[in-house]
Design an enzyme around this catalytic site. Structure first.
Site, PDB file in Angstrom:
ATOM      1  N   CYS A 112       0.829  -1.202   0.000  1.00  0.00           N
ATOM      2  CA  CYS A 112       0.000   0.000   0.000  1.00  0.00           C
ATOM      3  C   CYS A 112       0.871   1.263   0.000  1.00  0.00           C
ATOM      4  CB  CYS A 112      -0.962  -0.040   1.183  1.00  0.00           C
ATOM      5  SG  CYS A 112      -2.386   1.050   1.025  1.00  0.00           S
ATOM      6  N   HIS A 113       0.827   2.076   1.075  1.00  0.00           N
ATOM      7  CA  HIS A 113       1.665   3.274   1.158  1.00  0.00           C
ATOM      8  C   HIS A 113       3.067   2.981   1.694  1.00  0.00           C
ATOM      9  CE1 HIS A 113      -2.357   5.077   0.875  1.00  0.00           C
ATOM     10  NE2 HIS A 113      -1.768   6.189   0.485  1.00  0.00           N
TER      11      HIS A 113
END
Length: 215
Positions: A112-113
């Protein structure tokens, strides 16, 4: 000597704002495979996890960044959550911790991030990786190639986009962490048995990847 993940140490680097499922589910998969996982954070106590925009559990921290070295671990896991990597990339010890894994060519997984920290560490140039879509410009500006795939493996770097990709991400990290750690151990044993007459430097000076030779 046993091979695979049994008894091997995996660092999980996170702080407040981490997406709970992206920390807990990969950690559960690694633990089930026999790995020893430690949650490492900038501060002691616990970190506040999130379930999207809602507060989740407070997860106990095993060690602070000041207490550990990258060389203590065989692999690194970087969960996501918007605030988590955004805070970590302002922490010099966190940036250096991630950079040292990449320089030492130890396995690293980010979801994800999570790859945001690798961008800050200067570790994505020449790499092909995926992430939450909003990071793609940052990754490209840092010299990486961004792809929209559930799970991308570039040498010892494993990346995924979002919580929906966790099943593929978990399968990849258990398999690739085990395989890559085994390779490193075999290489180390070979060096001990047949030492080179002029061994190479043990301190890499650049961070490579599948695309590094083309850069």
């Amino acid at each position: 000597m046993e091979f695979g993940l049994k008894g091997r140490k995996v660092a999980i680097l996170a702080t407040d704002g981490v997406e709970q499922v992206e920390l807990e589910e990969p950690r559960r998969a690694l633990d089930a495979a026999g790995a020893v996982t430690h949650l490492i954070a900038p501060k002691e106590g616990s970190i506040q996890a999130m379930n999207h925009d809602e507060k989740g559990a407070c997860i106990p921290v095993d060690f602070t960044l000041a207490d550990v070295r990258a060389s203590d671990y065989d692999a690194l896991l970087l969960p996501g959550g918007v605030a988590n990597p955004d805070k970590l990339r302002t922490e010099p010890l966190a940036v250096q911790f991630a950079r040292e894994f990449m320089l030492a060519e130890r396995p690293v997984a980010a979801i994800c991030h999570g790859p945001w920290l690798l961008v800050e560490a200067g570790a994505v140039a020449g790499r092909t990786l995926t992430s939450w879509p909003s990071l793609q410009t940052d990754i490209r500006n840092a010299g990486g190639e961004w792809v929209d795939e559930a799970c991308r493996i570039d040498d010892k770097l494993i990346t995924s986009r979002k919580p929906d990709d966790i099943p593929a991400f978990n399968a990849a990290i258990v398999r690739e962490f085990g395989n890559r750690i085994d390779e490193a151990r075999v290489d180390a044993l070979s060096e001990q048995s047949f030492p080179a007459s002029d061994p190479p430097s043990t301190t890499p000076t650049s961070i490579g990847g599948e695309g590094a030779a083309r850069s």
